[in-house]
Design an enzyme around this catalytic site. Structure first.
Site, mmCIF file in Angstrom:
data_model
loop_
_atom_site.group_PDB
_atom_site.id
_atom_site.type_symbol
_atom_site.label_atom_id
_atom_site.label_comp_id
_atom_site.label_asym_id
_atom_site.label_seq_id
_atom_site.Cartn_x
_atom_site.Cartn_y
_atom_site.Cartn_z
ATOM 1 N N ASP A 5 33.954 -68.360 -17.863
ATOM 2 C CA ASP A 5 33.384 -68.851 -16.618
ATOM 3 C C ASP A 5 31.877 -68.640 -16.689
ATOM 4 O O ASP A 5 31.434 -67.712 -17.363
ATOM 5 C CB ASP A 5 33.946 -67.972 -15.488
ATOM 6 C CG ASP A 5 34.384 -68.789 -14.306
ATOM 7 O OD1 ASP A 5 34.291 -70.011 -14.409
ATOM 8 O OD2 ASP A 5 34.799 -68.206 -13.296
ATOM 9 N N ARG A 19 23.077 -82.622 6.869
ATOM 10 C CA ARG A 19 23.103 -83.447 5.655
ATOM 11 C C ARG A 19 22.067 -84.554 5.677
ATOM 12 O O ARG A 19 21.515 -84.913 4.649
ATOM 13 C CB ARG A 19 24.489 -84.076 5.487
ATOM 14 C CG ARG A 19 25.509 -83.139 4.889
ATOM 15 C CD ARG A 19 26.873 -83.778 4.809
ATOM 16 N NE ARG A 19 26.880 -84.947 3.952
ATOM 17 C CZ ARG A 19 27.258 -86.158 4.341
ATOM 18 N NH1 ARG A 19 27.636 -86.370 5.573
ATOM 19 N NH2 ARG A 19 27.258 -87.167 3.484
ATOM 20 N N ASN A 78 60.616 -46.540 -45.504
ATOM 21 C CA ASN A 78 61.978 -47.069 -45.367
ATOM 22 C C ASN A 78 62.490 -47.667 -46.668
ATOM 23 O O ASN A 78 63.670 -47.539 -46.995
ATOM 24 C CB ASN A 78 62.031 -48.111 -44.258
ATOM 25 C CG ASN A 78 61.931 -47.472 -42.890
ATOM 26 O OD1 ASN A 78 60.868 -47.436 -42.302
ATOM 27 N ND2 ASN A 78 63.022 -46.918 -42.398
ATOM 28 N N ALA A 83 68.677 -46.033 -42.540
ATOM 29 C CA ALA A 83 67.529 -45.753 -43.417
ATOM 30 C C ALA A 83 66.541 -46.906 -43.420
ATOM 31 O O ALA A 83 65.329 -46.714 -43.481
ATOM 32 C CB ALA A 83 68.033 -45.502 -44.836
ATOM 33 N N ASN A 111 42.141 -70.406 -8.391
ATOM 34 C CA ASN A 111 42.227 -71.621 -9.203
ATOM 35 C C ASN A 111 42.379 -71.323 -10.690
ATOM 36 O O ASN A 111 42.864 -72.140 -11.453
ATOM 37 C CB ASN A 111 40.975 -72.488 -8.987
ATOM 38 C CG ASN A 111 39.701 -71.753 -9.336
ATOM 39 O OD1 ASN A 111 39.592 -70.557 -9.115
ATOM 40 N ND2 ASN A 111 38.727 -72.439 -9.886
ATOM 41 N N LYS A 151 12.326 -75.206 5.341
ATOM 42 C CA LYS A 151 12.687 -75.163 3.914
ATOM 43 C C LYS A 151 13.825 -76.143 3.679
ATOM 44 O O LYS A 151 14.648 -76.370 4.578
ATOM 45 C CB LYS A 151 13.077 -73.749 3.469
ATOM 46 C CG LYS A 151 14.443 -73.271 3.894
ATOM 47 C CD LYS A 151 14.806 -71.980 3.154
ATOM 48 C CE LYS A 151 16.245 -71.590 3.313
ATOM 49 N NZ LYS A 151 16.631 -71.072 4.594
ATOM 50 N N THR A 167 29.615 -68.520 -13.703
ATOM 51 C CA THR A 167 29.122 -67.724 -12.580
ATOM 52 C C THR A 167 29.686 -66.313 -12.605
ATOM 53 O O THR A 167 30.892 -66.123 -12.545
ATOM 54 C CB THR A 167 29.500 -68.408 -11.246
ATOM 55 O OG1 THR A 167 29.099 -69.773 -11.327
ATOM 56 C CG2 THR A 167 28.820 -67.747 -10.074
ATOM 57 N N ARG A 198 31.890 -79.008 -13.926
ATOM 58 C CA ARG A 198 32.511 -79.706 -12.787
ATOM 59 C C ARG A 198 34.020 -79.860 -13.016
ATOM 60 O O ARG A 198 34.589 -80.933 -12.868
ATOM 61 C CB ARG A 198 31.866 -81.085 -12.638
ATOM 62 C CG ARG A 198 31.697 -81.560 -11.211
ATOM 63 C CD ARG A 198 30.517 -80.989 -10.513
ATOM 64 N NE ARG A 198 30.465 -81.385 -9.108
ATOM 65 C CZ ARG A 198 30.250 -80.550 -8.112
ATOM 66 N NH1 ARG A 198 30.103 -79.276 -8.356
ATOM 67 N NH2 ARG A 198 30.175 -80.961 -6.867
#
EC number: 7.2.2.10
Length: 997
Positions: free
Chosen positions: A351, A489, A767, A305, A705, A514, A353, A677
């Protein structure tokens, strides 16, 4: 090898004793394989089916029920007479419930697939290595690669291990490492040492990480880590070490189960002890043992019960219905208990992005020169609307739309954007959206050309597929791209050599350039004004650079690209295109044309969602792999930070965070709203600190990640476009990758918890009533009013249906104006405990009263005295106290039927009371939840079914009632509504105001 990124190429090769041109010897390979093992992630050993099944029976309430079933089974075995068959019904039904619950539990656990297994999809099958047994490069299984191996990788390859670059065989090497670092654009790599031993993965520009993809170029490198020692392997280890926390609801139900089990044990023992004096009663044949067993059966009935058997099923149903509602809002829930956890989310770590932003680079500002006089000049500045890759938007000057073909400078700027570009737009018919083909930055320029439409191309009537590149095609028909001087670079620019498709005296070959503004403008000698060319003076250069610097910082933090031309380039045969070191010589004496500023723009609806979070007391923290300036700028745009708010101690880079002491890190997590970062380990650390403040954290992520942090946080939220690892480590997947969907899911979670609270309380008060009923009959010495099989029927079916329907209660209007609830807040507080105890006592007393009424006062009843009823066990033909009483009457099914009917009817009234915690039924009528009305009708129909359809009355030991008896049932049952309305009135007018004050 530790910190390979800080060492020179020679030092790394020396460490492994290997030559770049010949590779390892087979002897070295064998030794290294023995030391480091195979280059693969070991599969996690899952739980066996038996372990999963046993786990389902670790719950205390389940164990008590199991014990009750076993005892019932043993007692049924020794049962004699007609009741033998019905005695087996009860243990059989209990076992059926337990088996069904266990099956659901095992299925859910099996369904939460293993995120660790999903990591294996990032392991490449093959790798290309140089070894001394062969002169040329050889393809071997990636798992056979060892530290020290010389590996060759080229465009399209998946990196087979963590590699320190030794030489680059193309002008540039671009790597897409977004799955590991979350960076939205591919990264240019080099071979120089990175002297910082604490550099984050994003800054290790001379390293290639296992599982990432080569986007452009060709290179050689030496393997420095394999298998679990790679960065992706560390993520795997972290996930294995992360134990899944139980959700707040599971913890609450565990606590509730423990408390209930203690109370049940005490009451069972009390009932047994109270009746020790009756063990020798004549009805037991004078046998003390048979008397003890009889009261033991009553104690077992009490246990049955007191346990709300229907609760697990009702909770599962409610959560499942919640997941369906969430799925309609693009939130796909993978783990049912987490639906409720969403309701107490106090921090959302998102996040940047693709979640807060569109992950679709878009040019939002540009300028050309309007007028130049000596050192002074003025600019024509333009803004561009549209924040996705759709070629829809306008060019504005001073907030008014302009026609771009009216500006010569814009025509040339669009020409450079279209030709100095390897990307295109593509219309995905299946998804109904425009997508990028190529680099995000270049696609933004392609999209800009479409919005500018500098040659006034007729666009009406074009299909969406044709529209994608219509304006770019017009420009490409005018000039032909001969060759490209790739980005490098040293000069931070790239250029294309173009010739006119229709050569003439006036149209000559040109080079379009560019690149990064400082690099390009330093090589400009002239500046374009309209259709003329003017010398670039220091004053003009300073003015142009100051505008670009302003755009690159401030509230926008735009990514700026300078666009220039070379009107008289060398002829192709005069250039040495083999050596990229010469490219800078061919890109000098340039003419500056203009500049574009782009960003990954915030989603339009995010700002209002962030505001809604603030109202709801939820802190939003942006966590990104991007740089701090960009992150803070986006935070300002969407309302995480105010426009002029000082972000000191509220925004940190991963490096700044690492340099703090542990206590300062803890304080930082208390106040911070932006982390930039960052690496995966930072995310996990931030979650740990937030959990130490008892915050309930929702963490978003899409890359490999993110998986450890997703698994560690209470609510891991993966992106629909994310990796399989992230999805399998999370509790929820956003089909549309949209932050606003999280907020909608939190709102749904809060509504579900409120409804859950209502039906849990509803079931518990039922109950309590059943326990009081059995306790009273035992204490007063009355015949049994309810038997276990009836209690099971009520707990599972009759109560279960309205309880499930309470899950459909409409949410409160102010649900998102309240702070998140404290996960430690008890399911039933002091006042509510009193309320349900009071209602439960009434239910118990009414049930016993209904049975007693039939014995003492009913017209068709035996009309015995109270003394006779409470001493019925002493009833014998020769007992003068029971003269004229047929002892068999005490086993009549009528009192049980009265008790059961009152219990069921009261429970239906109670379900109506549970529509709202404190609102009156006059304010919130039953038709507010039509499902509840339907379920009450269905429950009553089922009760009539067991009363009036053979052979069910025999199984439940009940009998049909007449109209008089039914009227009595209603008279006893309906007052419970008035009683609860009174208690609600007290709560509304006296308790709630006191709490609010």
């Amino acid at each position: 090898m530790e910190n390979a990124h800080t060492k020179t190429v020679e030092e790394v090769l020396g460490h492994f004793g290997v030559n770049e041109s010949t590779g390892l010897s087979l002897e070295q390979v064998k030794k290294l394989k023995e030391r480091w093992g195979s280059n693969e992630l070991p599969a996690e050993e899952g739980k066996t089916l038996l372990e999963l099944v046993i786990e389902q029976f670790e719950d205390l309430l389940v164990r008590i029920l199991l014990l009750a079933a076993c005892i019932s089974f043993v007692l049924a075995w020794f049962e004699e007479g007609e009741e033998t068959i019905t005695a087996f019904v009860e243990p059989f039904v209990i076992l059926l419930i337990l088996v069904a619950n266990a099956i659901v539990g095992v299925w859910q656990e099996r369904n939460a697939e293993n995120a660790i297994e999903a990591l294996k999809e990032y392991e490449p099958e093959m790798g290309k290595v140089y070894r001394q047994d062969r002169k040329s490069v050889q393809r071997i299984k990636a798992k056979d690669i060892v530290p020290g191996d010389i590996v060759e990788i080229a465009v399209g390859d998946k990196v087979p291990a963590d590699i320190r670059l030794t030489s680059i065989k193309s002008t540039t090497l671009r790597v897409d490492q977004s799955i590991l670092t979350g960076e939205s654009v591919s990264v240019i790599k080099h071979t120089d040492p990175v002297p910082d031993p604490r550099a984050v993965n994003q800054d290790k520009k001379n390293m290639l990480f296992s599982g990432t993809n080569i986007a452009a170029g060709k290179a050689m490198g030496v393997v420095v880590a394999t298998g679990v020692n790679t960065e992706i392997g560390k993520i795997r280890d972290e996930m294995v070490a992360t134990e899944q926390e139980r959700t707040p609801l599971q913890q609450k139900l565990d606590e509730f189960g423990e408390q209930l089990s203690k109370v049940i044990s005490l009451i069972c023992i009390a009932v047994w002890i109270i009746n020790i004096g009756h063990f020798n009663d004549p009805v037991h044949g004078g046998s003390w043992i048979r008397g003890a067993i009889y009261y033991f059966k009553i104690a077992v009935a009490l246990a049955v019960a007191a346990i709300p058997e229907g609760l697990p099923a009702v909770i599962t149903t409610c959560l499942a219905l919640g997941t369906r509602r969430m799925a309609k809002k693009n939130a796909i829930v993978r783990s049912l208990p987490s639906v409720e956890t969403l309701g107490c989310t106090s921090v959302i770590c998102s996040d940047k992005t693709g979640t807060l932003t569109t992950n679709q680079m878009s040019v939002c500002r540009m300028f050309i020169l309007d007028r130049v006089e000596g050192d002074s000049c003025s600019l024509n500045e333009f803004t561009i609307t549209g924040s996705t890759y759709a070629p829809i938007g306008e060019v504005h000057k001073d907030d008014k739309p302009v026609k771009c073909h009216q500006y010569d400078g814009l025509v040339e700027l669009a020409t450079i954007c279209a030709l100095c570009n390897d990307s295109a737009l593509d219309y995905n018919e299946a998804k109904g959206v425009y997508e990028k083909v190529g680099e995000a930055t270049e696609t933004a320029l392609t999209c800009l050309v479409e919005k500018m439409n500098v040659f006034d191309t007729e666009l009406k009537g074009l299909s969406k597929i044709e529209r994608a590149n219509a304006c770019n095609s017009v420009i490409k028909q005018l000039m032909k791209k001969e060759f490209t001087l790739e980005f490098s670079r040293d000069r931070k620019s790239m250029s294309v050599y173009c010739t006119p498709n229709k050569p003439s005296r006036t149209s000559m070959s040109k080079m379009f350039v560019k690149g990064a503004p400082e690099g390009v403008i330093d090589r400009c000698t002239h500046i374009r004004v309209g259709s003329t060319k003017v010398p670039m003076t220091p004053g003009v250069k300073q003015k142009v650079m100051s505008v670009i610097r302003e755009w690159g910082s401030g509230s926008d933090t735009l990514r700026c690209l300078a666009l220039a031309t070379h009107d008289n380039p060398l002829r192709r045969e005069e250039m040495n295109l083999e050596d990229s070191a010469n490219f800078i010589k061919y890109e000098t004496n340039l003419t500056f044309v203009g500049c574009v500023g782009m960003l990954d723009p915030p989603r339009i609806e995010v700002a209002s969602s962030v505001k809604l979070c603030r109202q709801a007391g939820i802190r939003v923290i942006m966590i990104t792999g991007d740089n701090k300036g960009t992150a803070v700028a986006i935070c300002r745009r969407i309302g995480i930070f105010g426009q002029d708010e000082d972000v000191t101690s509220k925004a940190f880079t991963g490096r700044e965070f690492d340099e703090l002491s542990p206590s300062a890190q803890r304080d930082a997590c208390l106040n911070a709203r932006c982390f930039a970062r960052v690496e995966p380990s930072h995310k996990s650390k931030i979650v740990e600190f937030l959990q130490s403040f008892d915050e309930i954290t929702a963490m978003t992520g899409d890359g490999v990640n993110d998986a450890p942090a997703l698994k560690k946080s209470e609510i891991g939220i993966a992106m629909g476009s994310g990796t399989a690892v992230a999805k399998t480590a999370s509790e929820m997947v956003l089909a549309d990758d949209n932050f606003s969907t999280i907020v909608a899911a939190v709102e749904e979670g809060r509504a579900i918890y409120n409804n859950m609270k209502q039906f849990i309380r509803y079931l518990i008060s039922s109950n309590v009533g059943e326990v009081v009923c059995i306790f009273l009959t035992a204490a007063l010495g009355f015949p049994e009013a309810l038997i276990p099989v009836q209690l099971l029927w009520v707990n599972l079916v009759t109560d279960g249906l309205p309880a499930t329907a309470l899950g459909f209660n409409p949410p409160d209007l102010d649900i998102m104006n309240k702070p998140p609830r404290n996960p430690k807040e008890p399911l039933i507080s002091g006042w509510l405990f009193f309320r349900y105890l009071a209602i439960g006592c009434y239910v118990g007393a009414a049930t016993v009263g209904a049975a007693a009424w039939w014995f003492i006062a009913a017209d068709g009843g035996p009309r015995v005295s109270f003394y006779q009823l409470s001493h019925f066990l002493q009833c014998k033909d020769d007992n003068p106290d029971f003269e004229g009483v047929d002892c068999a009457i005490f086993e009549s099914p009528y009192p049980m039927t009265m008790a059961l009917s009152v219990l069921v009817t009261i429970e239906m009234c109670n379900a109506l009371n549970s529509l709202s915690e404190n609102q009156s039924l006059l304010r919130m009528p039953p038709w507010e939840n039509i499902w509840l009305v339907g379920s009450i009708c269905l429950s009553m129909s089922l009760h009539f079914l067991i009363l009036y359809v053979e052979p069910l009355p025999l199984i439940f030991q009940i009998t049909p009632l007449n109209l008089t008896q039914w009227l009595m049932v209603l008279k006893i049952s309906l007052p419970v509504i008035l009683m609860d309305e009174t208690l609600k009135f007290v709560a509304r007018n006296y308790l709630e105001p006191a709490i609010l004050e």
